[in-house]
Design an enzyme around this catalytic site. Structure first.
Site, short mmCIF file in Angstrom:
data_model
loop_
_atom_site.label_atom_id
_atom_site.label_comp_id
_atom_site.label_asym_id
_atom_site.label_seq_id
_atom_site.Cartn_x
_atom_site.Cartn_y
_atom_site.Cartn_z
N ASN A 56 -5.28 17.91 19.70
CA ASN A 56 -6.71 17.81 20.03
C ASN A 56 -7.50 18.92 19.35
O ASN A 56 -8.58 18.69 18.80
CB ASN A 56 -6.92 17.92 21.55
CG ASN A 56 -6.56 16.67 22.31
OD1 ASN A 56 -6.32 15.62 21.71
ND2 ASN A 56 -6.53 16.76 23.62
N HIS A 444 -18.17 -0.71 17.32
CA HIS A 444 -17.18 -0.19 18.27
C HIS A 444 -16.95 -1.17 19.42
O HIS A 444 -16.16 -0.90 20.33
CB HIS A 444 -17.68 1.17 18.79
CG HIS A 444 -16.68 1.96 19.55
ND1 HIS A 444 -16.76 2.16 20.91
CD2 HIS A 444 -15.55 2.60 19.15
CE1 HIS A 444 -15.74 2.91 21.31
NE2 HIS A 444 -14.98 3.18 20.27
N TYR A 477 -3.39 4.05 27.66
CA TYR A 477 -4.79 4.25 28.02
C TYR A 477 -5.17 3.30 29.15
O TYR A 477 -4.72 2.15 29.18
CB TYR A 477 -5.72 3.94 26.84
CG TYR A 477 -5.64 4.86 25.66
CD1 TYR A 477 -4.63 5.81 25.52
CD2 TYR A 477 -6.58 4.78 24.65
CE1 TYR A 477 -4.57 6.64 24.42
CE2 TYR A 477 -6.53 5.61 23.53
CZ TYR A 477 -5.52 6.53 23.43
OH TYR A 477 -5.46 7.35 22.33
N ARG A 573 -13.96 11.78 32.01
CA ARG A 573 -12.73 12.46 31.59
C ARG A 573 -13.00 13.66 30.70
O ARG A 573 -12.41 14.71 30.86
CB ARG A 573 -11.82 11.48 30.83
CG ARG A 573 -10.61 12.15 30.18
CD ARG A 573 -9.70 11.13 29.52
NE ARG A 573 -10.38 10.32 28.54
CZ ARG A 573 -10.53 10.65 27.24
NH1 ARG A 573 -10.07 11.80 26.80
NH2 ARG A 573 -11.15 9.84 26.41
N HIS A 601 -9.73 5.79 29.89
CA HIS A 601 -10.52 5.32 28.75
C HIS A 601 -11.55 4.27 29.14
O HIS A 601 -12.44 3.96 28.35
CB HIS A 601 -9.56 4.77 27.69
CG HIS A 601 -10.18 4.53 26.36
ND1 HIS A 601 -10.44 3.26 25.88
CD2 HIS A 601 -10.59 5.38 25.39
CE1 HIS A 601 -10.97 3.35 24.68
NE2 HIS A 601 -11.09 4.62 24.36
#
Length: 688
Positions: A56, A444, A477, A573, A601
């Site tokens: 990350n 998206h 997820y 999150r 997610h």
């Protein structure tokens, strides 16, 4: 007492009710690192969290630090619209916080190394090796490592090499015949990361970095190694994916291929070394023309990817005990027993909650559609795919059966560009019509549109979801999915793909909210409804779940709603640029984050109480990039049974008192208040 640099940075990163985006992300990544110390997680899973924290951080430097660095050079006076910080001030604060996180990560590694040792796996350093072990390692280095190393001694004919992004190097201060030189060794990723020493009761492994430090002199034969230092650079990966008028005449896939190739040669935004005080560090930093603020000391490892494979060094039975218990996503009995999923969804909407439910019904539905004579067309948006995609296989089979298949594949999905280029070529070869996104908007959305014809009658099946059509991440997820035969949603879906094809964003849909035009206004209008209810003495409620909240217009609307008395409960999150619990402003807002076994997610936007509840699932976070700069969909959940299930899911998230962390008015995340019974939301959903 001198103020801690990280604490000083925190004060700059919080302004009134606003939290700086980058600082909030760093707090999220801290919560990931905290999971590496959380004893409710099994040991090998805690090791994975350390690796995830590191990867990350790598991506954060490549993308966010890279973007701010570009801004600092091109628009130094531009400011963040919430905390009014310039790029330079944000970067200075980031470096102070990250420097503290490096120290925390080193402490976490030492702790985990000790626990691995107790469990039966010892990770050795060069200094730990006994004479016998050293001889064994030396033989392995000469026979298996040295042939894969690339060496260079810098001189007039061999100037400083260009360090590749996220690759490990060993740099040495060499001497030969009284003359000092610099040697550079590239560590080929093909070299096994850990060498297992072949004797003794306890399993012992030596990382390749330790072998290099112990035996690099054998590679630089004829030289004396006076000093050595491991290093790794991180390069800016903030690609410009926009197209201009001249680009339109060319294949966008070829344009993207060229842009991806430039990523490896972009500027350095971070230098990591194992010894910050070494003169070699100053030498490299000077060669890179890099400010000391962007240089970090990591005494152990620059990445922890090998932590994912540590289970291979334990007996199989013990390794299983050190991991999460295995699970398999369920398939509801009615779906298992259905002779035809097409006929099933025509009678009743299908709800799938990943990873608790399997993705198999969706893939089987696509397979059935590929063969059914009534199906005329299948259209789908693709953002990220599994490396071996059954979705792609199903689409190719549909083409073979003569169906019209249209795939809107996003070539600008960061770090998945090459994978998407590969699948775009495969789908095109199979006969699919390929559309590469939409002008300068990323597509998206997560939608599949199936059009059927029986006689003169046209009907529709539409899938709408919060996550990618990716079988791998569907197991890791949490995402929500609805498959429906609703006519108006089906007509909206057909219109959506038509508008994508002609690059038209100005369309008002019957039921779907679609960014960049109607999604944000639609959600704001629902928030206004709750504000009016509260002002008139009613009970206004907003309940939402997302990955990130950064859109200032929506944040300000939430503040307005809070001031009006609307109760707002947010499950976020990652990034949250809104500070809850501030008296007189956000006192009616609560924010909690859940970081656990699965990556949360799903996006859910719910307005009102039981009598007038309106609930949407969406592909979009409430970030400006999603609401204004992407093509996103929010779909209403009209089936009451499904809406109740999603609302219950949200209540379980709000009841978590094991993994949940509450964002407090001082900007810190603290464990949620303990209840009479410990509740880990994800584990509860796995069991039920």
């Amino acid at each position: 007492m001198k103020e801690n640099p990280a604490e000083k940075a925190k004060k700059k990163f919080i302004r009134g009710i606003y939290v700086n985006r980058e600082y909030s992300w760093l707090l999220f990544n801290k919560r990931v690192l905290d999971q590496a110390l959380d004893v409710t997680n099994s040991l090998l899973e805690r090791c994975k969290f350390l690796s995830i924290f590191t990867s990350n951080t790598d991506e954060f430097f490549m993308v966010r630090v890279g973007s701010l660095y570009n801004e600092m050079l091109s628009s130094p006076n531009v400011t963040d619209n919430k905390t009014q910080l310039t790029p330079a001030k944000q970067l200075a604060g980031i470096m102070a916080v990250v420097r503290k996180q490096y120290k925390n990560r080193a402490s976490v590694y030492v702790r985990l190394r000790g626990e691995l040792n107790k469990a039966g796996l010892r990770i050795l350093t060069a200094e730990d090796l006994t004479p016998r072990q050293r001889e064994e390692c030396k033989g392995y280095f000469v026979s298996r490592v040295m042939p894969l190393l690339s060496l260079m001694v810098l001189d007039a004919k061999h100037p400083m090499i260009r360090f590749e992004n996220k690759k490990n190097y060993l740099i040495c201060d060499l001497e030969r015949d009284g003359r000092g030189m610099i040697g550079v060794m590239y560590v080929n990723p093909a070299i096994e990361r850990l060498y297992r020493i072949g004797y003794g009761n306890k399993t012992k492994v030596v990382p390749v970095e330790e072998l290099l430090k112990a035996f690099c002199g054998l590679a630089f034969s004829g030289y004396t190694v006076r000093r050595k230092m491991m290093l790794r650079v991180t390069r800016n990966a903030d690609l410009d994916t926009s197209v201009d008028d001249t680009d339109v005449e060319h294949d966008f896939s070829e344009i993207m291929k060229r842009k991806i190739e430039t990523r490896a040669h972009m500027g350095v935004v971070r230098l990591e070394v194992d010894d910050l005080s070494s003169p070699l560090c100053a030498f490299v930093r000077n060669q890179l023309n890099l400010d000391a603020a962007y240089c970090f000391e990591e005494p152990h490892f620059f990445d922890y990817k090998f932590f994912f494979s540590l289970g291979n060094y334990f007996p199989e039975e013990q390794a299983a005990q050190l991991r999460y218990p295995p699970f398999k996503g369920k398939i509801a009995e009615p779906l298992k027993e259905a002779e035809s999923l097409i006929e099933y969804v025509r009678k009743k909407d299908i709800y799938l909650s990943y990873p608790y439910d399997s993705m198999t019904p969706l893939i089987e539905l696509l397979d059935e559609c590929s063969k059914d004579k009534r199906v005329l067309s299948i259209k789908i948006t693709i953002y990220r795919l599994a490396n071996h995609s059954r979705i792609v296989d199903a689409l190719c089979r549909a083409c073979e059966h003569g169906k019209q298949v249209t795939v809107v594949i996003e070539l600008c999905a960061r770090f998945d560009e090459e994978n998407n280029l590969h699948f775009a070529a495969k789908l095109q070869e199979a006969g699919c019509t390929i559309i590469y996104g939409m002008e300068n908007y990323k597509v998206h959305s997560k939608i599949i549109s199936v059009v059927l014809k029986e006689g003169e009658e046209i009907s529709y099946i539409t899938h709408l979801g919060t996550g990618n059509y990716n079988e791998s991440t569907a197991k890791q997820y949490t995402d929500l999915n609805i498959i429906t035969a609703d006519r108006q949603i089906g007509e909206d879906a057909v219109a959506f793909f038509r508008n994508i094809a002609i690059c038209n964003t100005e369309h008002t849909y019957q039921k779907l909210l679609v960014a960049p035009e109607t999604l944000k206004p639609g959600l704001l209008a629902l928030a206004d409804r709750e504000i009016e209810k509260a002002k008139n003495g009613g009970k206004g409620e907003i309940l939402a779940k997302m990955n990130s909240l950064t859109d200032k217009t929506i944040i300000d609307k939430f503040v307005e709603a809070s001031c009006a008395g609307v109760r707002i409960r947010l499950v976020i999150r990652g990034i949250c640029c809104l500070l809850p619990g501030v008296p007189g402003k956000t006192e009616n807002i609560t924010v909690r984050s859940i970081v656990g076994r699965f990556l949360e997610h799903s996006r859910v936007y719910c307005f009102g109480g039981e009598e007038d509840r309106v609930l949407y699932i969406s592909s979009a976070d409430l970030m400006t990039r999603n609401t204004d700069k992407r093509v996103e969909i929010a779909a209403p959940v009209e089936d009451k049974e499904i809406a109740d299930k999603i609302f219950e899911f949200m209540m379980i998230m709000l009841a978590d008192n094991v993994k949940a962390r509450e964002l407090c008015a001082d900007g810190k995340y603290r464990p949620a208040a303990a209840g009479e019974v410990a509740l880990d939301a994800q584990e509860f959903l796995l069991r039920n």
